[in-house]
Scaffold this active site. Structure first.
Site, short mmCIF file in Angstrom:
data_model
loop_
_atom_site.label_atom_id
_atom_site.label_comp_id
_atom_site.label_asym_id
_atom_site.label_seq_id
_atom_site.Cartn_x
_atom_site.Cartn_y
_atom_site.Cartn_z
N SER A 265 0.78 -1.17 0.04
CA SER A 265 0.04 -0.04 -0.01
C SER A 265 0.73 1.39 0.16
O SER A 265 1.96 1.28 0.56
CB SER A 265 -0.75 -0.15 1.23
OG SER A 265 -0.20 0.31 2.31
N ASP A 266 0.28 2.35 -0.61
CA ASP A 266 1.12 3.60 -0.21
C ASP A 266 0.64 3.89 1.21
O ASP A 266 -0.04 3.44 1.73
CB ASP A 266 0.49 4.71 -1.40
CG ASP A 266 1.28 5.99 -1.38
OD1 ASP A 266 2.38 6.06 -0.54
OD2 ASP A 266 1.13 6.57 -2.42
N TRP A 267 1.63 4.93 1.66
CA TRP A 267 1.49 5.24 3.11
C TRP A 267 0.16 5.83 3.41
O TRP A 267 -0.04 7.03 2.91
CB TRP A 267 2.75 6.00 3.46
CG TRP A 267 3.89 5.39 3.95
CD1 TRP A 267 4.78 5.65 5.22
CD2 TRP A 267 4.62 4.04 3.22
NE1 TRP A 267 5.73 4.49 5.12
CE2 TRP A 267 5.80 3.77 4.07
CE3 TRP A 267 4.40 3.52 2.02
CZ2 TRP A 267 6.40 2.60 3.73
CZ3 TRP A 267 5.30 2.50 1.64
CH2 TRP A 267 6.13 2.14 2.42
#
Length: 753
Positions: A265-267
């Site tokens: 996932s992106d942050w």
């Protein structure tokens, strides 16, 4: 007694040794066994809690391994053009290390502008070596989101507007990085084409446009480049967030493309446990949770794929099917990275790395205009050189978002010019304008004090007076890494140059005819002064060797060979997303405040469809300021007539086009032969032309080479959304070969039967 004790001790030692000799190495640690067998063995030994722990972060940039089994933790790092400095375990603040400075490589727009696949591999290899030396396992890059609007603040991190160019440039980058036992994480999958509303928007796009324009670089990254991880995006598609999206992650990535790697996932991109479980996410980072709301010991236990997932399994509400698939992917990744005993040690800031950074910068710089051959600077006539503009003295490696770096050094443009010309010419500087005086991002400080209290008129007058007294004037301006410019988190507010630069450039053009503008940016900009300025260089963000690369081009030590990876429209309205599409979102929804939070997302419809960048300009006959693929040289080239090895091809055939190219000038240089395909009669709308092949050719004066480019029916196909397949219609096509999208030198027709 002493002797007896010694004998007993000896027997004990022998016994231990004998036991050790007879111990069988567990399959998961036995390098002679197939990886698949090792993975299954490790999986069978793990507890439920150990499996779940592997799926989420334990700090800002790391995730757990399995200490009991000796399986190491994963360490990730930004970013696409340099290894990010160390931060605190649970904070964004700097960790204060003294050994985490690196080489900054040119931003990916500059790499893409080289149009050189070999250069992309060199870039990846060098960057991967630095990441490996810093003991990183996953590099959070490269970025391949398509350039839809010149206002996107993060375009400098990407590779341009064309899916074919991006696809061909990203694959060698991936292979170069991963040759070091460091995984790439190609991002941001998918449709994250602007920063404004990136957390709170839903992209509406037809399937044909999705498959033809926005997905090809990601597909190439996983099917040709074998990127070991891929990063989900923030935005929504079909009402689901991209990092937990059934359509993007399961249906397309894992089923259609057969992806066996890890989805990261992106942050902060995850917000739903059940969607994260079922919709294809494997590793969760940066979720905006705290340890208090669920009474957990720390925030990481409260991640969506942490205790909430564990509780669902223990309560019998979900099975472990998805869990075992996720952990299998992570274990496969471990054997390529953390548990790979054969990976090299890496190195940092070597002479080779410095040379690679400089060479990429030189090859990526684009000579947009050179009327009267103002460039290269004639050192025999240049007794006094004026360098004007804030970007000549401003550090650009600090700022811009997650790609901000702490570098070993950064050679500024003024320093590079003085170093190259200073022994024979008097190089003097004038500020010209005051822009961004900041020099800190997340605790990394540039150490510069750029404060200047003089008025705009005082600054301009000083610059003009210096210009009048000089033999050459070099203006170094453009954008910077401040918020609302080339920076993550926000988009640009306008298409024009900021800080009164247009007025400064116009005044300098009147003051001296030997005038060149060097634009430092990751985006196209408006140029209302273009007719009055004889020479313009697009120099991008070039990292540690920026000043040396620019000086090398100005002096003619290196011959410019860069080509634009995206179009420069004359005005913003000439861009299709602004003319037809919705930017920054649906107007009616904007008016009522949609997009302010995830409870009220805003829709963004890509009405322009497949007509992105030059596809729009060419099809609608809109003349750009500078076209896709454009770039001049200090020498000249002559294209011969194109030939093909056949005039009719079948569905399973290939066709090869050959062309001779000759350096007709007096200086060694490189030209990019670009192949575009035009469908002369189609049942659906097709762009006037589309890039389907290119090759960079290096030639000495008078030298001639033959270049061959081969395509098959994939280069002729469009995506039929109703059939959900690629279709190449029978009929006539035309191969168009030139050195930019609007400079076709030769054509040849052929037929698909």
């Amino acid at each position: 007694m002493l002797k007896k004790t010694a004998i007993v001790g000896l027997f004990s030692l022998i016994s231990v040794y004998s036991t050790a000799q007879n111990t069988v190495t567990p399959i998961y640690l036995d390098e002679s066994k197939p990886v698949e067998q090792r993975v299954q063995d490790a999986l069978s030994r793990m507890t439920l809690e150990e499996k779940v722990a592997m799926l989420h972060a334990q700090s800002k940039f790391s995730s757990p391994g399995v200490p009991r089994l000796g399986i190491p933790e994963f360490w990730t790092t930004d970013g696409p053009h340099g290894v990010r400095p160390e931060v605190m375990w649970d904070e964004w603040n700097q960790a204060g290390w003294t050994n985490d400075s690196v080489i900054a490589y040119p931003a990916l727009t500059a790499l893409s502008a080289t149009w050189n696949k070999k250069m992309s591999w060199k870039y990846g290899k060098a960057l991967g070596e630095e990441a490996r030396y810093r003991k990183k396992d996953i590099l959070l890059g490269p970025g391949v989101n398509i350039y839809r609007t010149p206002l996107n603040g993060r375009n400098f991190e990407y590779m341009g507007e064309d899916p074919y160019l991006t696809s061909k440039m990203v694959v060698p980058y991936i292979k170069g990085v991963q040759s070091n036992g460091v995984a790439t994480s190609v991002k941001h999958y998918a449709l994250n084409n602007q920063e404004m509303f990136r957390h709170t928007s839903n992209v509406k796009i037809d399937d044909r446009t999705l498959y033809e324009i926005y997905l090809p670089p990601f597909k190439a990254a996983v099917t040709e480049g074998d990127s070991w991880t891929i990063m989900g995006a923030y935005d929504m598609y079909k009402g689901q967030y991209a990092s937990q999206n059934q359509y993007l992650l399961n249906d397309i990535l894992k089923k259609e493309w057969g992806y066996k790697g890890v989805v990261v996932s992106d942050w902060g991109a995850v917000n739903n446990t059940e969607q994260a479980i079922h919709n294809g996410l494997d590793l969760e980072f940066g979720s905006w949770t705290n340890g208090l709301s669920a009474g957990t010991k720390n925030a990481y236990d409260n991640y969506y794929l942490a205790k909430p997932y564990l509780d669902l399994i223990k309560s019998g509400k979900v099975s472990t099917k998805e869990l075992d698939d996720k952990v299998t992917r992570l274990l496969n990744l471990a054997y390529k990275t953390t548990m790979n005993t054969k990976k090299p040690f890496g190195n940092i800031a070597s002479e080779e790395h410095r040379a690679v950074a400089k060479e990429i910068g030189e090859e990526g710089i684009v000579l947009l205009k050179n009327q009267g051959n103002v460039l290269p600077i004639d050192i025999n006539k240049a007794k006094k050189i004026a360098v004007i503009g804030e970007n000549a003295i401003k550090i650009m490696t600090v700022g811009g978002g997650s790609s901000s770096l702490k570098v070993k050094y950064e050679t500024l443009p003024l320093e590079g010019i003085k170093s190259r010309f200073g022994k024979k010419a008097d190089v003097q500087f004038a500020r010209g304008y005051v822009g961004d005086i900041g020099g800190e991002y997340n605790g990394v400080k540039s150490g510069q004090d750029l404060k200047d209290d003089r008025s705009a008129d005082e600054l301009l007058n000083e610059a003009v007076e210096l210009a009048k007294k000089s033999d050459y004037v070099i203006f170094v301006g453009g954008l910077n890494k401040a918020d609302f410019q080339d920076s993550e988190g926000n988009d640009r507010k306008s298409y024009g140059l900021p800080y009164n630069q247009d007025n400064v450039i116009a005044a300098l053009a009147k003051a001296n005819k030997n005038f060149a503008v060097v634009l430092v940016s990751g985006n196209a900009v408006a140029m209302p002064w273009i007719k009055d300025v004889p020479s313009v260089l697009q120099s991008w963000y070039l990292g540690s060797e920026a000043g040396n690369s620019i000086a090398s081009i100005l002096a003619g030590d290196a011959n410019p060979s860069g080509k634009l990876p995206f179009s420069f429209p004359v005005k913003l309205e000439d861009n299709s997303a602004h003319k037809l599409g919705e930017y920054p979102g649906n107007k009616e929804e904007l008016a009522v405040g949609k997009g302010k939070d995830q409870k009220n997302p805003i829709n963004i419809t890509y009405n322009e469809g497949i007509l992105v960048g030059y596809r729009w300009h060419e099809t609608k006959k809109i003349k750009p300021l500078f076209s896709f693929g454009h770039g001049l040289s200090y020498t000249s080239f002559k294209f011969g007539n194109a030939k093909s090895d056949k005039t009719v091809i079948a569905q399973d055939d290939k066709i090869t086009f050959s062309i001779t190219i000759k350096n007709t000038g007096k200086k060694a240089g490189a030209e990019v032969v670009q192949l575009y395909i035009s469908d002369l009669k189609s049942s659906v709308q097709r762009p006037t032309k589309e890039l389907k092949g290119f090759e960079k050719v290096f030639l000495n004066p008078g030298e001639e080479k033959e270049v061959s480019l081969t395509i098959d029916k994939t280069a002729l196909s469009f995506f039929d959304a109703d059939k959900h397949e690629w279709v190449a219609e029978l009929g006539d096509f035309e191969a168009l070969i030139g050195n930019s999208s609007d400079a076709i030198k030769t054509k040849i027709k052929f037929t698909l039967k």
